[in-house]
Design a protein around this motif. Sequence first.
Motif, PDB file in Angstrom:
ATOM      1  N   ILE A 160      18.120   6.750  -8.284  1.00 21.25           N
ATOM      2  CA  ILE A 160      17.986   6.923  -6.581  1.00 21.25           C
ATOM      3  C   ILE A 160      19.155   7.478  -5.948  1.00 21.25           C
ATOM      4  O   ILE A 160      18.720   8.315  -4.957  1.00 21.25           O
ATOM      5  N   GLY A 161      20.135   7.158  -6.223  1.00 18.22           N
ATOM      6  CA  GLY A 161      21.236   7.599  -5.443  1.00 18.22           C
ATOM      7  C   GLY A 161      22.370   6.670  -6.111  1.00 18.22           C
ATOM      8  O   GLY A 161      22.507   5.800  -6.794  1.00 18.22           O
ATOM      9  N   ARG A 162      23.614   6.989  -5.109  1.00 14.11           N
ATOM     10  CA  ARG A 162      24.618   5.887  -5.358  1.00 14.11           C
ATOM     11  C   ARG A 162      24.517   4.686  -4.563  1.00 14.11           C
ATOM     12  O   ARG A 162      24.476   4.830  -3.418  1.00 14.11           O
ATOM     13  N   ILE A 163      24.724   3.634  -5.293  1.00 19.08           N
ATOM     14  CA  ILE A 163      24.594   2.193  -4.569  1.00 19.08           C
ATOM     15  C   ILE A 163      25.903   1.468  -4.775  1.00 19.08           C
ATOM     16  O   ILE A 163      26.468   1.394  -5.832  1.00 19.08           O
ATOM     17  N   GLY A 164      26.362   0.834  -3.528  1.00 19.15           N
ATOM     18  CA  GLY A 164      27.369  -0.034  -3.523  1.00 19.15           C
ATOM     19  C   GLY A 164      26.803  -1.472  -3.038  1.00 19.15           C
ATOM     20  O   GLY A 164      25.739  -1.467  -2.540  1.00 19.15           O
ATOM     21  N   LEU A 165      27.601  -2.348  -3.594  1.00 14.23           N
ATOM     22  CA  LEU A 165      27.283  -3.904  -3.383  1.00 14.23           C
ATOM     23  C   LEU A 165      28.482  -4.543  -2.397  1.00 14.23           C
ATOM     24  O   LEU A 165      29.349  -4.510  -2.605  1.00 14.23           O
ATOM     25  N   LEU A 166      27.740  -5.203  -1.562  1.00 15.95           N
ATOM     26  CA  LEU A 166      28.785  -6.459  -0.982  1.00 15.95           C
ATOM     27  C   LEU A 166      28.150  -7.428  -0.726  1.00 15.95           C
ATOM     28  O   LEU A 166      27.175  -7.599  -0.757  1.00 15.95           O
ATOM     29  N   ILE A 167      28.833  -8.652  -0.476  1.00 14.77           N
ATOM     30  CA  ILE A 167      28.349  -9.978  -0.277  1.00 14.77           C
ATOM     31  C   ILE A 167      28.879 -10.647   0.826  1.00 14.77           C
ATOM     32  O   ILE A 167      30.047 -11.029   1.079  1.00 14.77           O
ATOM     33  N   CYS A 168      27.774 -11.063   1.725  1.00 14.15           N
ATOM     34  CA  CYS A 168      28.027 -11.958   2.879  1.00 14.15           C
ATOM     35  C   CYS A 168      29.368 -11.800   3.795  1.00 14.15           C
ATOM     36  O   CYS A 168      29.451 -10.940   4.475  1.00 14.15           O
ATOM     37  N   TRP A 169      30.200 -12.626   3.543  1.00 17.05           N
ATOM     38  CA  TRP A 169      31.575 -12.577   4.370  1.00 17.05           C
ATOM     39  C   TRP A 169      32.165 -11.487   4.235  1.00 17.05           C
ATOM     40  O   TRP A 169      33.077 -10.958   5.172  1.00 17.05           O
ATOM     41  N   ASP A 170      31.770 -10.693   3.127  1.00 16.00           N
ATOM     42  CA  ASP A 170      32.637  -9.182   3.068  1.00 16.00           C
ATOM     43  C   ASP A 170      32.338  -8.524   4.132  1.00 16.00           C
ATOM     44  O   ASP A 170      33.291  -7.543   4.598  1.00 16.00           O
ATOM     45  N   TRP A 172      32.535  -8.820   7.258  1.00 15.39           N
ATOM     46  CA  TRP A 172      33.510  -9.014   8.388  1.00 15.39           C
ATOM     47  C   TRP A 172      34.853  -8.352   8.114  1.00 15.39           C
ATOM     48  O   TRP A 172      35.740  -8.400   8.837  1.00 15.39           O
ATOM     49  N   PHE A 173      34.872  -7.674   6.881  1.00 16.45           N
ATOM     50  CA  PHE A 173      36.299  -6.920   6.455  1.00 16.45           C
ATOM     51  C   PHE A 173      35.714  -5.493   6.569  1.00 16.45           C
ATOM     52  O   PHE A 173      35.151  -5.056   5.548  1.00 16.45           O
ATOM     53  N   PRO A 174      36.105  -4.721   7.548  1.00 11.61           N
ATOM     54  CA  PRO A 174      35.439  -3.567   7.601  1.00 11.61           C
ATOM     55  C   PRO A 174      35.964  -2.478   6.335  1.00 11.61           C
ATOM     56  O   PRO A 174      35.556  -1.518   6.176  1.00 11.61           O
ATOM     57  N   GLU A 175      37.029  -2.889   5.792  1.00 10.30           N
ATOM     58  CA  GLU A 175      37.705  -1.976   4.686  1.00 10.30           C
ATOM     59  C   GLU A 175      36.554  -2.011   3.617  1.00 10.30           C
ATOM     60  O   GLU A 175      36.452  -1.000   2.728  1.00 10.30           O
ATOM     61  N   VAL A 176      35.628  -3.054   3.490  1.00 10.86           N
ATOM     62  CA  VAL A 176      34.729  -2.974   2.176  1.00 10.86           C
ATOM     63  C   VAL A 176      33.747  -2.124   2.531  1.00 10.86           C
ATOM     64  O   VAL A 176      33.525  -1.135   1.524  1.00 10.86           O
ATOM     65  N   PRO A 177      32.760  -2.005   3.589  1.00 10.56           N
ATOM     66  CA  PRO A 177      31.973  -0.861   3.730  1.00 10.56           C
ATOM     67  C   PRO A 177      32.650   0.423   3.601  1.00 10.56           C
ATOM     68  O   PRO A 177      32.067   1.561   3.252  1.00 10.56           O
ATOM     69  N   ARG A 178      33.997   0.647   4.171  1.00 15.00           N
ATOM     70  CA  ARG A 178      34.384   1.791   4.485  1.00 15.00           C
ATOM     71  C   ARG A 178      34.927   2.338   2.985  1.00 15.00           C
ATOM     72  O   ARG A 178      34.809   3.457   2.584  1.00 15.00           O
ATOM     73  N   GLU A 204      20.240 -12.794  23.331  1.00 18.76           N
ATOM     74  CA  GLU A 204      18.844 -12.833  23.996  1.00 18.76           C
ATOM     75  C   GLU A 204      17.683 -12.050  23.177  1.00 18.76           C
ATOM     76  O   GLU A 204      16.597 -12.482  23.350  1.00 18.76           O
ATOM     77  N   SER A 205      18.478 -11.318  22.302  1.00 22.80           N
ATOM     78  CA  SER A 205      17.407 -10.623  21.517  1.00 22.80           C
ATOM     79  C   SER A 205      16.935 -11.209  20.168  1.00 22.80           C
ATOM     80  O   SER A 205      16.204 -10.832  19.399  1.00 22.80           O
ATOM     81  N   GLY A 206      17.516 -12.390  19.780  1.00 23.26           N
ATOM     82  CA  GLY A 206      17.439 -13.082  18.618  1.00 23.26           C
ATOM     83  C   GLY A 206      18.262 -12.371  17.617  1.00 23.26           C
ATOM     84  O   GLY A 206      18.082 -13.043  16.395  1.00 23.26           O
ATOM     85  N   ARG A 207      19.293 -11.814  17.704  1.00 23.00           N
ATOM     86  CA  ARG A 207      19.865 -11.103  16.690  1.00 23.00           C
ATOM     87  C   ARG A 207      21.134 -12.114  16.706  1.00 23.00           C
ATOM     88  O   ARG A 207      22.061 -12.469  17.589  1.00 23.00           O
ATOM     89  N   CYS A 208      21.823 -12.122  15.438  1.00 24.98           N
ATOM     90  CA  CYS A 208      23.025 -12.604  15.179  1.00 24.98           C
ATOM     91  C   CYS A 208      24.260 -11.788  14.964  1.00 24.98           C
ATOM     92  O   CYS A 208      24.222 -10.501  14.804  1.00 24.98           O
ATOM     93  N   MET A 209      25.391 -12.385  14.999  1.00 24.07           N
ATOM     94  CA  MET A 209      26.585 -11.367  14.973  1.00 24.07           C
ATOM     95  C   MET A 209      26.787 -10.790  13.752  1.00 24.07           C
ATOM     96  O   MET A 209      27.034  -9.502  13.495  1.00 24.07           O
ATOM     97  N   ALA A 210      26.044 -11.297  12.517  1.00 20.79           N
ATOM     98  CA  ALA A 210      26.413 -10.665  10.924  1.00 20.79           C
ATOM     99  C   ALA A 210      25.514  -9.367  11.164  1.00 20.79           C
ATOM    100  O   ALA A 210      25.478  -8.504  10.604  1.00 20.79           O
ATOM    101  N   ALA A 211      24.084  -9.522  11.893  1.00 24.43           N
ATOM    102  CA  ALA A 211      23.430  -8.269  12.299  1.00 24.43           C
ATOM    103  C   ALA A 211      24.041  -7.245  12.773  1.00 24.43           C
ATOM    104  O   ALA A 211      23.886  -6.041  12.282  1.00 24.43           O
ATOM    105  N   TYR A 212      24.723  -7.666  13.804  1.00 27.19           N
ATOM    106  CA  TYR A 212      25.655  -6.633  14.677  1.00 27.19           C
ATOM    107  C   TYR A 212      26.827  -5.769  13.598  1.00 27.19           C
ATOM    108  O   TYR A 212      26.874  -4.907  13.573  1.00 27.19           O
ATOM    109  N   LEU A 213      27.324  -6.726  13.019  1.00 27.90           N
ATOM    110  CA  LEU A 213      28.342  -6.326  11.993  1.00 27.90           C
ATOM    111  C   LEU A 213      27.733  -5.340  11.028  1.00 27.90           C
ATOM    112  O   LEU A 213      28.435  -4.460  10.699  1.00 27.90           O
ATOM    113  N   THR A 214      26.693  -5.684  10.381  1.00 30.42           N
ATOM    114  CA  THR A 214      25.875  -4.756   9.664  1.00 30.42           C
ATOM    115  C   THR A 214      25.519  -3.429  10.426  1.00 30.42           C
ATOM    116  O   THR A 214      25.974  -2.517   9.404  1.00 30.42           O
TER     117      THR A 214
END
Length: 309
Positions: A160-170, A172-178, A204-214
């Motif tokens: 498919i392509g190159r796939i990276g993985l991260l888990i939950c609390w990760d 919150w640490f911008p170094e991981v996706p970078r 108000e839109s029903g979104r949580c902080m984790a969604a915005y971090l993603t």
Amino acid sequence: MTQPPTEAVRPPAPADRRVSPARIAVVQCDAQVGLGNREDNVARGLALAARAADDGATLIVLPELCATGYTFATREEAYAHAEEVPSGGTVRAWEVFARERGVHLVAGLVEREGVRLYDTAVLVGPDGYVGHYRKTHLWNIEKLWFAPGDRGFPVFETPIGRIGLLICWDIWFPEVPRLLALQGADIICSVNNWVWTPPPIFDESGRCMAAYLTMTAAHVNNVVIAAANRIGTDRDARFLGCSLIAGTNGWPIGEVAGPDEERILTADIDVVASRGAPIWNQLNDLVRDRRTDLYDTMLGYTLSPAFPR
């Protein structure tokens, strides 16, 4: 003589310019701790994955610890739920499913290596086991049961392509996706057990902080992130849903799931779109504009296994 009305001429539909089309699905579901629940957890996850595959998904993402549930009471209980990777029965079941359905699947479990336990995400595909990632940043009482990940942030080559993985609390640490993006990840699969924290939980839109971090991580790294969270309660923990698939521009492709609903979200994407369009305008480029001369040594990136000296 009156001329007959002329039909409006519609411009031709734009050609599909995707060069690596894929349908991604994130599965939002519940899983419960308890050895008596393990078989049901795995079966329910695969039943939902089968629905996603029936809908054409080629990459399916299930939540963190979806095979075992999350809220262990003791390390001994966590150990009882653990298995070796990739030789354990759960990974084998995921491999059979991926092979039979011709898909790639990402899902979470408790990994045992010797006496150590890890919160682990596993990637399997049509040809079997591909690889796994051990959660690096442990949340709250996870630190009592699990060892932190010790193998960096791998990116796996797949058809498919190159796939990276991260888990939950990760996230919150911008170094991981970078770091995953800098290694060329085309898509990051984020497996989660995002829990309720002190309010406000949702905007108000029903979104949580984790969604915005993603969404932010996808935007600043120009990479697709498929985030699957769980719902329900598991002993004294409550989970908040909000699963989503963020495109390379950061915005969700389709909906962000609600907090209480079992859902499958899908998105049709070009997995390698970020490879062909990394430049935002004539003068800016995310990778080129990084001032590695100033901050890489301070942040330790040059000491990462991904960037040997």
